[in-house]
Design an enzyme around this catalytic site. Sequence first.
Site, short mmCIF file in Angstrom:
data_model
loop_
_atom_site.label_atom_id
_atom_site.label_comp_id
_atom_site.label_asym_id
_atom_site.label_seq_id
_atom_site.Cartn_x
_atom_site.Cartn_y
_atom_site.Cartn_z
N THR A 73 0.85 -1.19 0.00
CA THR A 73 0.00 0.00 0.00
C THR A 73 0.89 1.24 0.00
OG1 THR A 73 -1.70 1.23 1.21
CG2 THR A 73 -0.19 -0.09 2.53
N HIS A 105 2.66 -11.69 14.20
CA HIS A 105 3.73 -12.21 15.04
C HIS A 105 3.54 -13.69 15.37
CE1 HIS A 105 7.32 -11.81 17.19
NE2 HIS A 105 7.08 -10.72 17.89
#
Length: 399
Positions: free
Chosen positions: A318, A370
Amino acid sequence: MIEILVPELPESVADASVAIWHKQPGDFVERDEVLVEIETDKVVLEVPATASGVLESIIENEGATVLSKQLLGQLKEGAAAPVKEQKTETDEAPAESATDTAATATDTADASPSVRRLILEKGLNAADIKGTGKGGSITREDVEKHRVTKNQEQTEPKVDIVAAVAARSDKRVPMTRLRKRVAERLLEAKNSTAMLTTFNEVNMKPIMDLRRQYQEVFEKKHGVRLGFMSFYIKAVTEALKRFPEVNAAIDGDEIVYHNFFDISIAVSTPRGLVTPVLRDVDDLNFAEIEKGIKVLAIKGRDGKLTVDEMIGGNFTITNGGVFGSLLSTPIINPPQAAILGMHKIQDRPVAVDGKVEILPMMYLALSYDHRLIDGKESVSFLVAIKELLEDPTRLLLDV
């Protein structure tokens, strides 16, 4: 009579909404002219007329939820376009009556000739002037006082209470299916992933010099401008090859490693944010990447993206820098494991070999899950992108 049906919806799309009818019952339509737009949570589908005729009826109005092949309305084939009757009547202005003339005439009977002349010169109406002279006659002072008062009334601003209140009113419009779906996906990403963001910065001078040197030749040969996105995508693809965890996804209790490279490109459209997919970018050269991005951007702007162009994608890029964003934390596009945010290129003082130089710098932001990607891999992945962008020769030598 021809039935107007909802197009066949893809398996991943359960239902859709009637976005807008471009024609109303009784309107004449040409063959292939768009009658209605159907909005899904991914794309907007246009329903054209299969023949010329007149729209007979609308069964599902705007905002209605519809299913695949559901009846939307009916078209009467072969009906002629309605001919509008031309009005031949002429509006004749009513003659001014004697009573109207008398009503608008200035009544100056209770005034001296000089005062009557003054009233006519000032364009006033004697009936509106209160006389204070003998027997209620109008004096010059009365005329002057009335003129001053009238001018003040015309120049003083009038506060329209109704308009002031209306200007502070609220307007409620329903969310489009696309925006509702985007909101759901963003919340899903925030609530179902252990999202973390790491940052770095990159010196864009080498790429800017390269573009400046070869822009004209590149555009002349390939028919498309050499932009920054092709460099970003090439660098990301090479980094994904080095760090397969970033090119993976979590599916239940399993990790799915992809051996292909499909990159989602975030595109802002009038209907909301979409992420069309550029597939097999590892097999594309710079020109093919630039052409592919241009096609997706135009389709996104015009609402022509298909469902196949929207699904899939292993990694998202993006570029908020085109809107002036200096730094941001992008949100992961599930089920992907990471997203890279590019930002505004801005001249900043940077220490180079012990000296301060002004260089075009850009911040990079990598948001990652994560649960799948450890801190070491995420930072190393971002550093790899930084090194490839600061030395674009690496992209050609594969080093």
